[in-house]
Structure formats: structure tokens, C-alpha cells
Design a protein around this motif. Structure first.
Motif, PDB file in Angstrom:
ATOM      1  N   TYR A 189       4.775  16.054  29.653  1.00  0.00           N
ATOM      2  CA  TYR A 189       3.981  16.505  28.366  1.00  0.00           C
ATOM      3  C   TYR A 189       4.608  15.628  27.305  1.00  0.00           C
ATOM      4  N   HIS A 190       5.973  14.788  27.260  1.00  0.00           N
ATOM      5  CA  HIS A 190       6.304  14.016  26.216  1.00  0.00           C
ATOM      6  C   HIS A 190       5.730  12.670  26.325  1.00  0.00           C
ATOM      7  N   GLU A 191       4.746  12.419  27.285  1.00  0.00           N
ATOM      8  CA  GLU A 191       4.231  11.097  27.084  1.00  0.00           C
ATOM      9  C   GLU A 191       2.753  11.323  26.304  1.00  0.00           C
ATOM     10  N   TRP A 192       2.618  10.405  25.220  1.00  0.00           N
ATOM     11  CA  TRP A 192       1.685  10.475  24.314  1.00  0.00           C
ATOM     12  C   TRP A 192       0.232  10.141  25.037  1.00  0.00           C
ATOM     13  N   ASP A 193       0.247   9.433  25.964  1.00  0.00           N
ATOM     14  CA  ASP A 193      -0.788   9.217  26.631  1.00  0.00           C
ATOM     15  C   ASP A 193      -1.442   9.998  27.897  1.00  0.00           C
ATOM     16  N   THR A 241      17.887  22.864  18.352  1.00  0.00           N
ATOM     17  CA  THR A 241      18.548  21.394  17.704  1.00  0.00           C
ATOM     18  C   THR A 241      18.265  21.377  16.363  1.00  0.00           C
ATOM     19  N   ASP A 242      19.003  20.155  15.712  1.00  0.00           N
ATOM     20  CA  ASP A 242      18.785  20.117  14.361  1.00  0.00           C
ATOM     21  C   ASP A 242      17.959  18.767  14.482  1.00  0.00           C
ATOM     22  N   ASP A 243      17.315  18.536  14.999  1.00  0.00           N
ATOM     23  CA  ASP A 243      16.428  17.115  15.046  1.00  0.00           C
ATOM     24  C   ASP A 243      15.198  17.458  14.007  1.00  0.00           C
ATOM     25  N   LYS A 244      14.963  16.303  13.386  1.00  0.00           N
ATOM     26  CA  LYS A 244      14.044  16.192  12.339  1.00  0.00           C
ATOM     27  C   LYS A 244      12.534  16.451  13.158  1.00  0.00           C
ATOM     28  N   THR A 245      11.451  16.821  12.149  1.00  0.00           N
ATOM     29  CA  THR A 245      10.232  17.216  12.897  1.00  0.00           C
ATOM     30  C   THR A 245       9.732  15.829  13.594  1.00  0.00           C
ATOM     31  N   TYR A 246       9.858  14.631  12.825  1.00  0.00           N
ATOM     32  CA  TYR A 246       9.161  13.457  13.592  1.00  0.00           C
ATOM     33  C   TYR A 246       9.933  13.096  14.766  1.00  0.00           C
ATOM     34  N   VAL A 247      11.086  13.547  14.913  1.00  0.00           N
ATOM     35  CA  VAL A 247      11.744  13.160  16.138  1.00  0.00           C
ATOM     36  C   VAL A 247      11.270  14.252  17.208  1.00  0.00           C
ATOM     37  N   ILE A 248      11.191  15.601  17.063  1.00  0.00           N
ATOM     38  CA  ILE A 248      10.582  16.608  17.811  1.00  0.00           C
ATOM     39  C   ILE A 248       9.271  16.112  18.135  1.00  0.00           C
ATOM     40  N   ALA A 249       8.498  15.656  17.296  1.00  0.00           N
ATOM     41  CA  ALA A 249       6.940  15.146  17.464  1.00  0.00           C
ATOM     42  C   ALA A 249       6.996  14.022  18.677  1.00  0.00           C
ATOM     43  N   GLN A 250       7.792  13.351  18.502  1.00  0.00           N
ATOM     44  CA  GLN A 250       7.934  12.229  19.352  1.00  0.00           C
ATOM     45  C   GLN A 250       8.526  12.653  20.743  1.00  0.00           C
ATOM     46  N   LYS A 251       9.413  13.591  20.763  1.00  0.00           N
ATOM     47  CA  LYS A 251       9.878  14.137  21.964  1.00  0.00           C
ATOM     48  C   LYS A 251       8.630  15.342  22.901  1.00  0.00           C
ATOM     49  N   VAL A 252       7.801  15.547  22.193  1.00  0.00           N
ATOM     50  CA  VAL A 252       6.571  16.412  22.791  1.00  0.00           C
ATOM     51  C   VAL A 252       5.399  15.637  23.032  1.00  0.00           C
ATOM     52  N   GLY A 253       5.329  14.433  22.569  1.00  0.00           N
ATOM     53  CA  GLY A 253       4.178  13.701  23.004  1.00  0.00           C
ATOM     54  C   GLY A 253       3.292  13.280  21.795  1.00  0.00           C
ATOM     55  N   GLU A 255       2.515  11.048  18.854  1.00  0.00           N
ATOM     56  CA  GLU A 255       3.042   9.584  17.984  1.00  0.00           C
ATOM     57  C   GLU A 255       3.013   9.769  16.617  1.00  0.00           C
ATOM     58  N   GLU A 256       1.904  10.521  16.249  1.00  0.00           N
ATOM     59  CA  GLU A 256       1.976  10.557  14.562  1.00  0.00           C
ATOM     60  C   GLU A 256       2.528  12.082  14.142  1.00  0.00           C
ATOM     61  N   PRO A 257       3.763  12.201  13.428  1.00  0.00           N
ATOM     62  CA  PRO A 257       4.185  13.294  12.966  1.00  0.00           C
ATOM     63  C   PRO A 257       3.388  14.208  12.136  1.00  0.00           C
ATOM     64  N   ASN A 258       2.373  13.450  11.155  1.00  0.00           N
ATOM     65  CA  ASN A 258       1.785  14.346  10.597  1.00  0.00           C
ATOM     66  C   ASN A 258       0.474  15.107  11.279  1.00  0.00           C
ATOM     67  N   TYR A 259       0.060  14.417  12.502  1.00  0.00           N
ATOM     68  CA  TYR A 259      -0.805  15.215  13.240  1.00  0.00           C
ATOM     69  C   TYR A 259      -0.206  16.170  13.993  1.00  0.00           C
TER      70      TYR A 259
END
Length: 266
Positions: A189-193, A241-253, A255-259
Motif C-alpha cells: 500500500y505504501h507504493e504510490w503507483d 508516532t510523532d511523524d509529520k503529516t507529509y512523512v505519514i503521507a509518503q509512508k502510506v503511498g 506523493e502529495e501531502p495536500n492530497y
């Protein structure tokens, strides 16, 4: 289908695709497979592309049918409903017990019907003994000594058992494919494609067939299921975790934090 700017025709089209062969001499074989694929609209529904390899992953022996009656019986056993099987068995029994039929014709015709049944059993690798019982009893059938009612019940019982076994196998195969796909999604699921095409290449089925059975089994389409998996994992990461939202976004697939924020909020 031609579409014009003045008028758009809403037409439901079902297409069938045969297997791929390297030799041009097999084009006729692929053509007949494509025709068989179209007949699976009884299972898959109309208005879609159906690939014969998706529907008949086990390649069985080819059967040669001499009459339309045998062809109709084959389709009834494969797809049902039971009423169609009953109608075909009734027609076969009427032919076999007709007043004008002699012993040779009886045996020849019945052997053709039995060959049809045996071919289906071999193609789907069904349990022969469970469906047919003891082979010795078939000597009585071939002798022509059974009454019309007994012969009809015999053939009907076998045909219904085959129909049930094939249906159960089809359901089991479908569930297995969906579970394999879900496992792959949960691990990637972490793969954006992670697209439908990518999953289908992994489990070796066509996207159209996959989309149909996935929705039928899970109640969700592919995107809905993938989004649910990703967001559940995001919730877990936000809590643990204390991860930022943009980091979490990448971890769950994503690419765009805003999306990711948009989807998460929605």
C-alpha cells in the motif's frame, strides 16, 4: 460502434478474447475460445470484456460435439440454471427412448452424451467417482434396459452434481484470487503507483475480470479498498508516532501531502 456528435447510442457490448498463441495456425482455436468466453456473460454479466483464460484457468481436453443438443447440455452444466439442465436432459431422454431408435443408434448417441460429460469432468478435474459412482452401473445404462424415467433421473443427477461442483470451484477460485490481491495490497500500500494494472500483473489476470470479482467479493471497488487500507495505516501512524503529516503521507503511498490531507479529511 460509431458515435456521432448528433446522437450517442448507449449500447451494451460483450466481447470475448481467446488465448494468445504464437503460431498463426492456432488462430481458429483462439477464435472458438473467444466465442466460449462470450458465453460466460451468464456468470459475469453483459457489457464487459471477458478473457477465456480468466474463466477457464485449467486447460482441459478439447471436446468435439456432433449435435446442438450436446452443446446446449455443456453450456447448461457450466452455467445453469438447473431448469436449463432439466430441459436438455428431457430432450436427450426423448431422443434416446424414441420408438424409432434401434439398439445401435441408442448406444452411439448415448456414448456421445457420456463422452461430453466425461470431457467436462476431465477439463475441470472433478471427482469422477463422486459424480459418476461405480462405473459398472453404466453397463446397465448402455444396455438400453433402463426406463425413460430411470435414464432421465440418472443423467439429470450426474449433470446437477457437475454443475454444483463447477460452481463451487468457480467461487473458490474467485475467493482465492481476491485474497491474493488483498494480501498484495496490504503489503504494498505504501507504493504510490500501486494501480489495478500492477496488481493484476502480479496475480496474472485481466483488470476487467479482477474489477468485477473484487467488487463482488469485497463490496468495494479497488480504489475504495486501497484508500481504506492506506488511511487505516495513517491513523495508526498518527497515534503511535510523532511523524509529520507529509512523512505519514509518503509512508502510506501518497506523493502529495495536500492530497493526502484532502482524502483523510473527506
Amino acid at each position: 460502434v460509431c458515435l456521432t456528435a448528433q446522437k450517442v447510442l448507449n449500447i451494451s457490448v460483450t466481447s470475448g478474447t481467446g488465448r494468445f498463441y504464437k503460431k498463426l495456425t492456432n488462430i481458429k482455436k483462439s477464435y472458438h475460445e473467444s466465442k466460449t468466453a462470450v458465453e460466460y456473460k451468464a456468470v459475469m454479466g453483459e457489457g464487459r470484456a471477458i478473457y477465456i483464460k480468466d474463466m477457464e484457468s485449467i486447460k482441459g481436453e478439447e471436446s468435439i460435439f456432433d449435435t446442438m443438443v450436446e452443446k446446449k447440455l455443456l453450456m447448461a452444466i457450466k452455467f445453469g440454471p438447473i431448469s436449463h439442465i432439466e430441459e436438455n436432459i428431457q430432450e436427450i431422454t426423448d431422443k434416446l427412448t424414441g420408438a424409432e431408435i434401434n439398439e445401435f443408434t441408442y448406444n452411439t448417441y448415448l456414448l456421445g452424451i457420456l463422452n461430453t460429460l466425461f470431457s467436462i469432468i476431465q477439463s475441470y478435474k472433478l471427482d469422477e467417482r463422486e459424480i459418476l459412482g461405480d462405473r459398472e452401473q453404466w453397463y446397465t445404462v448402455l444396455s438400453g434396459k433402463l426406463s425413460k424415467e430411470m435414464l432421465m433421473n440418472k443423467l439429470l443427477n450426474i449433470s446437477i452434481k457437475m454443475n454444483t461442483s463447477i460452481s463451487e470451484r468457480r467461487v473458490t477460485s474467485t475467493k482465492k484470487i481476491v485474497e491474493e490481491a488483498k494480501e498484495y495490497i496490504n503489503n504494498h500500500y505504501h507504493e504510490w503507483d500501486l494501480s489495478v494494472d500492477k496488481v493484476c500483473r502480479k496475480i496474472h489476470i485481466s483488470p476487467s475480470y479482477f474489477s468485477t470479482i473484487f467488487k463482488k467479493e469485497t463490496g468495494q471497488n479497488y480504489i475504495q479498498y486501497l484508500t481504506e487500507v492506506r488511511l487505516n495505516k495513517a491513523v495508526e501512524l498518527l497515534r503511535e508516532t510523532d511523524d509529520k503529516t507529509y512523512v505519514i503521507a509518503q509512508k502510506v503511498g501518497y506523493e502529495e501531502p495536500n492530497y493526502f490531507r484532502y482524502v483523510f479529511k473527506k
